[in-house]
Motif scaffolding. Sequence first.
Motif, PDB file in Angstrom:
ATOM      1  N   ILE A 108       0.830  -1.137  -0.142  1.00  0.00           N
ATOM      2  CA  ILE A 108      -0.001   0.042   0.170  1.00  0.00           C
ATOM      3  C   ILE A 108       0.790   1.045  -0.060  1.00  0.00           C
ATOM      4  O   ILE A 108       1.924   1.155   0.149  1.00  0.00           O
ATOM      5  N   PHE A 109       0.245   2.311  -0.298  1.00  0.00           N
ATOM      6  CA  PHE A 109       0.932   3.674  -0.222  1.00  0.00           C
ATOM      7  C   PHE A 109       0.362   4.343   0.791  1.00  0.00           C
ATOM      8  O   PHE A 109      -0.826   4.588   0.748  1.00  0.00           O
ATOM      9  N   VAL A 110       1.046   4.880   1.816  1.00  0.00           N
ATOM     10  CA  VAL A 110       0.605   5.924   2.791  1.00  0.00           C
ATOM     11  C   VAL A 110       1.155   7.299   3.089  1.00  0.00           C
ATOM     12  O   VAL A 110       2.400   7.393   2.663  1.00  0.00           O
ATOM     13  N   MET A 111       0.192   8.028   3.441  1.00  0.00           N
ATOM     14  CA  MET A 111       0.967   9.469   3.794  1.00  0.00           C
ATOM     15  C   MET A 111       0.252   9.872   4.974  1.00  0.00           C
ATOM     16  O   MET A 111      -0.997   9.505   5.441  1.00  0.00           O
ATOM     17  N   GLY A 112       1.012  11.029   5.627  1.00  0.00           N
ATOM     18  CA  GLY A 112       0.437  11.581   6.883  1.00  0.00           C
ATOM     19  C   GLY A 112      -0.484  12.683   6.395  1.00  0.00           C
ATOM     20  O   GLY A 112      -0.468  13.209   5.330  1.00  0.00           O
ATOM     21  N   GLU A 152       8.966   8.804   1.114  1.00  0.00           N
ATOM     22  CA  GLU A 152      10.264   8.653   1.357  1.00  0.00           C
ATOM     23  C   GLU A 152      10.694   7.374   1.500  1.00  0.00           C
ATOM     24  O   GLU A 152      11.801   6.851   0.998  1.00  0.00           O
ATOM     25  N   ILE A 153       9.908   6.373   2.109  1.00  0.00           N
ATOM     26  CA  ILE A 153      10.139   4.980   2.303  1.00  0.00           C
ATOM     27  C   ILE A 153       9.771   3.875   1.486  1.00  0.00           C
ATOM     28  O   ILE A 153      10.085   2.888   1.221  1.00  0.00           O
ATOM     29  N   GLY A 154       8.803   4.531   0.486  1.00  0.00           N
ATOM     30  CA  GLY A 154       8.494   3.689  -0.476  1.00  0.00           C
ATOM     31  C   GLY A 154       6.927   2.901  -0.187  1.00  0.00           C
ATOM     32  O   GLY A 154       6.426   3.325   0.936  1.00  0.00           O
ATOM     33  N   CYS A 155       6.657   2.133  -0.790  1.00  0.00           N
ATOM     34  CA  CYS A 155       5.221   1.458  -0.622  1.00  0.00           C
ATOM     35  C   CYS A 155       5.547   0.434   0.463  1.00  0.00           C
ATOM     36  O   CYS A 155       6.614  -0.116   0.886  1.00  0.00           O
ATOM     37  N   ILE A 156       4.363   0.083   1.418  1.00  0.00           N
ATOM     38  CA  ILE A 156       4.455  -0.698   2.598  1.00  0.00           C
ATOM     39  C   ILE A 156       3.990  -1.722   2.181  1.00  0.00           C
ATOM     40  O   ILE A 156       2.702  -1.998   1.980  1.00  0.00           O
ATOM     41  N   PRO A 157       4.472  -2.933   2.478  1.00  0.00           N
ATOM     42  CA  PRO A 157       3.975  -4.149   2.442  1.00  0.00           C
ATOM     43  C   PRO A 157       2.987  -4.756   3.237  1.00  0.00           C
ATOM     44  O   PRO A 157       2.971  -4.105   4.627  1.00  0.00           O
ATOM     45  N   ILE A 158       1.932  -5.061   2.949  1.00  0.00           N
ATOM     46  CA  ILE A 158       0.828  -5.632   3.655  1.00  0.00           C
ATOM     47  C   ILE A 158       1.037  -6.190   5.139  1.00  0.00           C
ATOM     48  O   ILE A 158       0.519  -5.929   6.092  1.00  0.00           O
ATOM     49  N   ASP A 159       2.203  -6.983   5.118  1.00  0.00           N
ATOM     50  CA  ASP A 159       2.522  -7.735   6.474  1.00  0.00           C
ATOM     51  C   ASP A 159       2.971  -6.566   7.267  1.00  0.00           C
ATOM     52  O   ASP A 159       3.501  -7.056   8.534  1.00  0.00           O
ATOM     53  N   HIS A 160       3.356  -5.518   6.847  1.00  0.00           N
ATOM     54  CA  HIS A 160       3.856  -4.424   7.830  1.00  0.00           C
ATOM     55  C   HIS A 160       2.755  -3.378   8.259  1.00  0.00           C
ATOM     56  O   HIS A 160       3.119  -2.574   9.021  1.00  0.00           O
ATOM     57  N   VAL A 161       1.416  -3.802   8.001  1.00  0.00           N
ATOM     58  CA  VAL A 161       0.369  -3.001   8.587  1.00  0.00           C
ATOM     59  C   VAL A 161       0.024  -3.842   9.665  1.00  0.00           C
ATOM     60  O   VAL A 161      -0.453  -4.827   9.671  1.00  0.00           O
TER      61      VAL A 161
END
Length: 182
Positions: free
Chosen positions: A152-156, A167-176
Amino acid sequence: MKILKELFAWGSSIVFGITIALFISIFIFQPTKVLGSSMEPTLKPNHHIYVSKLPRALSYQPQIGDIVIIDSRVDRKRTWKDDFLDTPLFSVFKENRNHDVWVKRVIGVPADIITIKHNKVYRNGQLLKEDYIKEAMIDTPDAEFVVPEGQIFVMGDNRNNSRDSREIGCIPIDHVLGVKIF
């Protein structure tokens, strides 16, 4: 002998209580404290939120607009040991408190193309209507991200003061780690 039985009863009750508390905080529900101002105005610094961990346990796919808790250490695989050590019960004893757990909003899901152009965010070519952000972005370099499968792609919400997928790129689902419920 009676004192040993009583100590055993107390000890087993304490161990049972800790085990249940760990199970709940790893798999079901966890309070989390917001560190920093990256989610203002939606969430204030030191604000306490409650996170459902069930989506992680049930392989839930985060949806656009969800506020999620993520492990920002995307350069490595997340393990069950991380889930165990990141619970509030153990995190107070950790020597290294890098604040690797972030609270962010889901902007893109797999196959989305996120474009940042002229300080505005577009998903699949459509300008996002973001009435939840603190202020318009300034000095953000133009960029484009294709969200891979399983990420996923997240932003504040406070775009000018947020470390996020830009900055850190897309987030693996297992990191949610969980989804904000209240």
